[in-house]
Scaffold this motif. Structure first.
Motif, PDB file in Angstrom:
ATOM      1  N   TYR A 240      47.232   4.229   8.189  1.00 32.56           N
ATOM      2  CA  TYR A 240      46.663   2.899   8.466  1.00 32.56           C
ATOM      3  C   TYR A 240      45.295   2.793   7.781  1.00 32.56           C
ATOM      4  O   TYR A 240      44.426   3.649   7.946  1.00 32.56           O
ATOM      5  N   GLY A 241      45.135   1.767   6.984  1.00 32.81           N
ATOM      6  CA  GLY A 241      43.892   1.565   6.252  1.00 32.81           C
ATOM      7  C   GLY A 241      43.829   2.285   4.921  1.00 32.81           C
ATOM      8  O   GLY A 241      42.847   2.160   4.188  1.00 32.81           O
ATOM      9  N   ALA A 242      44.883   3.043   4.577  1.00 35.96           N
ATOM     10  CA  ALA A 242      44.909   3.787   3.320  1.00 35.96           C
ATOM     11  C   ALA A 242      45.796   3.074   2.305  1.00 35.96           C
ATOM     12  O   ALA A 242      46.687   2.312   2.666  1.00 35.96           O
ATOM     13  N   GLY A 243      45.569   3.335   1.043  1.00 36.52           N
ATOM     14  CA  GLY A 243      46.399   2.737   0.008  1.00 36.52           C
ATOM     15  C   GLY A 243      45.962   1.321  -0.317  1.00 36.52           C
ATOM     16  O   GLY A 243      44.819   0.925  -0.121  1.00 36.52           O
ATOM     17  N   THR A 244      46.922   0.536  -0.796  1.00 35.63           N
ATOM     18  CA  THR A 244      46.648  -0.839  -1.203  1.00 35.63           C
ATOM     19  C   THR A 244      46.784  -1.779  -0.021  1.00 35.63           C
ATOM     20  O   THR A 244      47.827  -1.827   0.636  1.00 35.63           O
ATOM     21  N   ALA A 245      45.720  -2.533   0.260  1.00 34.90           N
ATOM     22  CA  ALA A 245      45.741  -3.479   1.377  1.00 34.90           C
ATOM     23  C   ALA A 245      46.352  -4.800   0.927  1.00 34.90           C
ATOM     24  O   ALA A 245      45.982  -5.346  -0.116  1.00 34.90           O
ATOM     25  N   HIS A 246      47.297  -5.310   1.736  1.00 32.10           N
ATOM     26  CA  HIS A 246      47.916  -6.604   1.451  1.00 32.10           C
ATOM     27  C   HIS A 246      47.555  -7.651   2.507  1.00 32.10           C
ATOM     28  O   HIS A 246      48.096  -8.753   2.491  1.00 32.10           O
ATOM     29  N   GLY A 247      46.644  -7.309   3.425  1.00 32.60           N
ATOM     30  CA  GLY A 247      46.291  -8.218   4.499  1.00 32.60           C
ATOM     31  C   GLY A 247      47.276  -8.140   5.648  1.00 32.60           C
ATOM     32  O   GLY A 247      48.385  -7.600   5.523  1.00 32.60           O
ATOM     33  N   ASP A 248      46.888  -8.660   6.814  1.00 28.73           N
ATOM     34  CA  ASP A 248      47.773  -8.724   7.981  1.00 28.73           C
ATOM     35  C   ASP A 248      48.220  -7.324   8.436  1.00 28.73           C
ATOM     36  O   ASP A 248      49.357  -7.135   8.880  1.00 28.73           O
ATOM     37  N   ASP A 249      47.304  -6.341   8.322  1.00 27.06           N
ATOM     38  CA  ASP A 249      47.576  -4.957   8.704  1.00 27.06           C
ATOM     39  C   ASP A 249      48.706  -4.316   7.879  1.00 27.06           C
ATOM     40  O   ASP A 249      49.343  -3.364   8.330  1.00 27.06           O
ATOM     41  N   ILE A 250      48.957  -4.830   6.674  1.00 26.72           N
ATOM     42  CA  ILE A 250      49.967  -4.262   5.777  1.00 26.72           C
ATOM     43  C   ILE A 250      49.255  -3.438   4.702  1.00 26.72           C
ATOM     44  O   ILE A 250      48.368  -3.940   4.005  1.00 26.72           O
TER      45      ILE A 250
END
Length: 221
Positions: free
Chosen positions: A162-172
Motif C-alpha cells: 500500500y502506497g508503493a509503486g505507481t499511484a492511480h488515485g482512489d487507493d489504487i
C-alpha cells in the motif's frame, strides 16, 4: 468510467490474459484457504448454487464443484476460463461448472435472486474505482437469493505494497504490472450497509506476505 480508468482497465485485462497464457495454472491446484472456509459456510447455510467472480484458472471453482456445489465461474480472461474448463473435465466435475467471460464493471450475467452464494477472492481489490466496487456490490445483492451469503477477500491498507509503486488515485497502486485497490475498513463497512456483516477476518497469504481481510456478509431473508 473516465478515459484514465478505461485505459487502466484495458491494461489490466491484457496483463492478466498474458499472465495466464504464460503461466498456466499459476496459483496451483490447491484451493485458497478462503475458498475452503467459504465452502463450509455455504454448506452450513444450505447453499447449492455458487457464483464465483474472478475465478481465473479455477482452483477455487473446482474446489466448490468437488464439494458438490453447482458453480458459475466468471472472469475477464478467456484464457483462464479455458484452463478451468479443461481441469473440470480432467477432474470429472464439468457437469457442475459453467463459465462466462465477464468484466465485473458490467452488470452480472444472471437474473435476479438466482444464486445462493457468491465468492470473490481478491477480485474486489483489483483496479476498480470505489464507485465500481459499490456498483458490483449492488449487482451481487441483486442476483443473490434472500438469506444468501457473500464471501470476499481484499488486500487492505495495512499491506506492505500500500502506497508503493505507481499511484492511480482512489487507493489504487500498481506494483509489478498489477494494480490493486487497497481497502480501508470504512469501505468494507459501507459495502455491508443493508446486509448483516458477519465477519471481517484478517489473514496473510503468499511470500510477501499479502495482508487481506476475509469478509462474510449475509443478505437479509
Amino acid at each position: 468510467m473516465d478515459d484514465q480508468e478505461e485505459e487502466l482497465a484495458a491494461e489490466q485485462r491484457a496483463q492478466w490474459q498474458s499472465t495466464y497464457a504464460a503461466h498456466p495454472g499459476m496459483y496451483g491446484e490447491e484451493p485458497s484457504t478462503a475458498a475452503v472456509h467459504a465452502a463450509g459456510l455455504f454448506r452450513t447455510a444450505g447453499a447449492r448454487q455458487v457464483l464465483e467472480l474472478g475465478a481465473g484458472h479455477g482452483r477455487d471453482a473446482l474446489h466448490f464443484a468437488r464439494e458438490g456445489f453447482t458453480v458459475h465461474a466468471t472472469d475477464f480472461s478467456p484464457t483462464g476460463l479455458r484452463q478451468l474448463r479443461h481441469a473440470a473435465h480432467e477432474q470429472d466435475v464439468a457437469e457442475r461448472i459453467s463459465t462466462t467471460v465477464h468484466d465485473v464493471r458490467e452488470p452480472l450475467p444472471m437474473p435476479n435472486a438466482t444464486v445462493d452464494a457468491v465468492f470473490a477472492h481478491m477480485l474486489l481489490c483489483m483496479a476498480l474505482s470505489t464507485g465500481e466496487i459499490h456498483a458490483l456490490a449492488d449487482e451481487i445483492r441483486r442476483v443473490l437469493r434472500p438469506g444468501g451469503t457473500f464471501v470476499y477477500t481484499v488486500r487492505h491498507t495495512g499491506d506492505a505494497h500500500y502506497g508503493a509503486g505507481t499511484a492511480h488515485g482512489d487507493d489504487i497502486y500498481e506494483h509489478g504490472g498489477f494494480a490493486v485497490h487497497f481497502f480501508p475498513r470504512a469501505l468494507v463497512d459501507s459495502l455491508a450497509e443493508g446486509w448483516t456483516l458477519d465477519e471481517v477476518h484478517p489473514f496473510e497469504e503468499g511470500d510477501l506476505p499479502r495482508r487481506l481481510w476475509r469478509v462474510t456478509q449475509t443478505l437479509p431473508g
